[in-house]
Design a protein around this motif. Structure first.
Motif, mmCIF file in Angstrom:
data_model
loop_
_atom_site.group_PDB
_atom_site.id
_atom_site.type_symbol
_atom_site.label_atom_id
_atom_site.label_comp_id
_atom_site.label_asym_id
_atom_site.label_seq_id
_atom_site.Cartn_x
_atom_site.Cartn_y
_atom_site.Cartn_z
ATOM 1 N N UNK A 343 -2.962 0.915 -9.068
ATOM 2 C CA UNK A 343 -2.594 1.239 -8.282
ATOM 3 C C UNK A 343 -2.476 2.421 -7.442
ATOM 4 N N UNK A 344 -2.235 2.662 -6.756
ATOM 5 C CA UNK A 344 -1.958 4.231 -6.334
ATOM 6 C C UNK A 344 -0.658 4.607 -5.253
ATOM 7 N N UNK A 364 -7.682 4.463 2.129
ATOM 8 C CA UNK A 364 -6.813 3.776 1.332
ATOM 9 C C UNK A 364 -6.560 2.580 2.747
ATOM 10 N N UNK A 365 -6.209 3.453 4.323
ATOM 11 C CA UNK A 365 -6.458 1.862 4.411
ATOM 12 C C UNK A 365 -7.439 1.405 5.020
ATOM 13 N N UNK A 366 -8.872 2.251 4.586
ATOM 14 C CA UNK A 366 -10.232 1.248 4.774
ATOM 15 C C UNK A 366 -10.243 0.399 4.413
ATOM 16 N N UNK A 375 -0.770 -3.462 0.471
ATOM 17 C CA UNK A 375 -0.024 -2.357 0.717
ATOM 18 C C UNK A 375 0.921 -2.928 0.366
ATOM 19 N N UNK A 376 1.744 -2.498 -1.166
ATOM 20 C CA UNK A 376 2.881 -3.397 -1.076
ATOM 21 C C UNK A 376 4.103 -2.013 -1.329
ATOM 22 N N UNK A 377 3.649 -0.641 -0.178
ATOM 23 C CA UNK A 377 5.244 -0.033 0.140
ATOM 24 C C UNK A 377 5.110 0.689 1.655
ATOM 25 N N UNK A 378 5.390 -0.067 2.917
ATOM 26 C CA UNK A 378 4.621 0.946 3.871
ATOM 27 C C UNK A 378 5.544 2.190 4.640
ATOM 28 N N UNK A 379 6.460 2.784 3.612
ATOM 29 C CA UNK A 379 6.848 3.528 3.462
ATOM 30 C C UNK A 379 6.137 4.720 3.600
ATOM 31 N N UNK A 380 6.392 5.584 4.870
ATOM 32 C CA UNK A 380 5.917 6.845 5.651
ATOM 33 C C UNK A 380 5.582 7.983 4.572
ATOM 34 N N UNK A 385 -0.186 1.088 -2.979
ATOM 35 C CA UNK A 385 -1.074 0.090 -2.705
ATOM 36 C C UNK A 385 -1.973 -0.314 -3.713
ATOM 37 N N UNK A 386 -2.014 -1.715 -4.031
ATOM 38 C CA UNK A 386 -2.353 -1.940 -5.338
ATOM 39 C C UNK A 386 -4.131 -3.172 -5.048
ATOM 40 N N UNK A 387 -4.306 -2.569 -6.377
ATOM 41 C CA UNK A 387 -6.203 -4.037 -6.684
ATOM 42 C C UNK A 387 -5.119 -4.991 -7.068
#
Length: 404
Positions: A343-344, A364-366, A375-380, A385-387
């Motif tokens: 989890x990052x 992260x996006x790649x 991506x678990x949260x799209x907040x700027x 992000x989680x595996x």
């Protein structure tokens, strides 16, 4: 402990004494149903004192105990030193299962948010606190070589210190009567009414002495200690989670699992009815039932944990095959540490990658586009992000136990 609550030793020819009982006056302090308000007396349970109680397993029990000890030791010896992230995975698995037994069922996505310190639901926060409590109790048992009352109190404090209802009493033995099952307002119809609060300190002193013994198998010691702890029910809340953490603490202290926590709660979660039934059988003096139950549960949990270890160890190569990152890149660095940090957020990704924030976010996006991360949260400001393959293995392990 007073003579009134001193418990009983096993009579001749009986391997383990059943709980005693005593009628006590009861005065309702609630505005519940009339039946609860009219209750005038209750029957409390008085467990036996076990500090010096002899335990002699049958041949069948001994075989199950030995098999479980071998399975636990092999899991720790084979996978503990090789897969560094496995200890964290098993700790998280144990906390999730133990919390679900208590009906705190957080989604893995919400659990990921709570793990990273973001706002999450209560069930996820409780589960993260349970992981910290398990870690604290087990680590203390391993480093000190003993399990003290203060260790149990400290684990309980870790578990519930942020709870709005039970936070003020976190880390303290209960000073009120509690009960299991039945009415919400009184012990009417309860499955089990633990000993009165004034007897709890004496019972816990007795349990601590039992936990220090070396003359009985570690698997049996953990089983009896857990069942006795649940019978005492020394806290107003959190007894189940601390009691299950005690199992791992015993195994750590006795050297069965020096690095890992065997996810035995996952085996219990697979059939909670059987788990509760075996605890109740212990209260009737049927110690063998719970010892054999825990032994077989531990063997099953160790077996499925070995499968999880194999599954997790295969992921990095599969991820690299999907992403094909450039050597030395942020994506390559994150992939190398993803089992340790499944989890990052942006800050942790930057620390793991050792690069700039811009490079970390690009990585992260790649990895998200490649399907390695979700991506678990799209907040700027607070993206998470989680595996999901790593977190999903928690549910897979429990599912295999249920189906097996």
């Amino acid at each position: 402990m007073t003579d009134e609550g001193a418990g009983r030793a096993a009579p001749a020819g009986v391997t383990w004494p059943p709980h005693g009982a005593e009628v006590r006056p009861w005065a309702s302090a609630s505005r519940g149903p009339r039946e609860d308000r009219m209750l005038r007396e209750i029957t409390v349970s008085l467990p036996p004192l076990i500090a010096d109680l002899a335990y002699v397993p049958s041949a069948e029990e001994a075989a199950d105990i030995e098999r479980a000890a071998v399975d636990i030791t092999r899991l720790d010896a084979v996978h503990g030193p090789v897969l560094s992230s496995f200890a964290t995975f098993l700790l998280r698995t144990e906390a999730v299962a133990s919390s679900r037994i208590e009906r705190h069922d957080a989604s893995l996505a919400d659990l990921a948010r709570a793990t990273i310190g973001m706002k999450a639901g209560k069930d996820a926060q409780v589960t993260v606190a349970a992981a910290r409590a398990v870690s604290r109790l087990v680590d203390a048992a391993g480093s000190a070589g003993v399990i003290e009352l203060e260790d149990l109190l400290a684990a309980h404090r870790t578990l519930l210190k942020d709870d709005p209802l039970d936070g003020p009493t976190a880390g303290s033995l209960r000073t009120v009567q509690n009960w299991i099952g039945g009415s919400d307002w009184s012990p009417r119809g309860a499955v089990h009414v633990p000993p009165p609060p004034e007897l709890v300190p004496g019972y816990m002193e007795d349990l601590i002495v039992f936990l220090g013994r070396e003359d009985l198998p570690a698997v049996a010691q953990a089983a009896i200690a857990h069942a006795q702890f649940e019978s005492i029910h020394p806290f107003t809340d959190g007894n189940g989670r601390i009691g299950r953490a005690l199992i791992g603490a015993v195994w750590r202290r006795r050297g069965l699992a020096p690095t890992l926590v065997v996810p035995v709660a996952s085996a219990m979660l697979a059939d909670t009815g059987e788990y509760f039934s075996r605890v109740n059988a212990y209260r009737a003096g049927q110690v063998a039932q719970f010892v054999r139950y825990l032994a077989t549960s531990a063997s099953a949990a160790a077996r499925e944990a070995r499968i999880s270890a194999d599954n997790l160890s295969e992921l990095p190569a599969a991820w690299r095959g999907e992403v094909r990152p450039r050597a030395g890149s942020a994506a390559a660095a994150i992939l190398d540490r993803l089992l340790d940090h499944p989890v990052l957020d942006g800050d942790l990704a930057r620390q793991v990658a050792g690069t700039s924030s811009a490079a970390a976010y690009e990585a992260l996006h790649r990895l998200t586009e490649a399907g390695v991360l979700s991506q678990l949260s799209t907040s700027q400001r607070h993206g998470v992000w989680a595996a999901t393959e790593v977190l999903g293995e928690i549910d897979d392990l429990t599912r295999r136990l249920r189906e097996g």
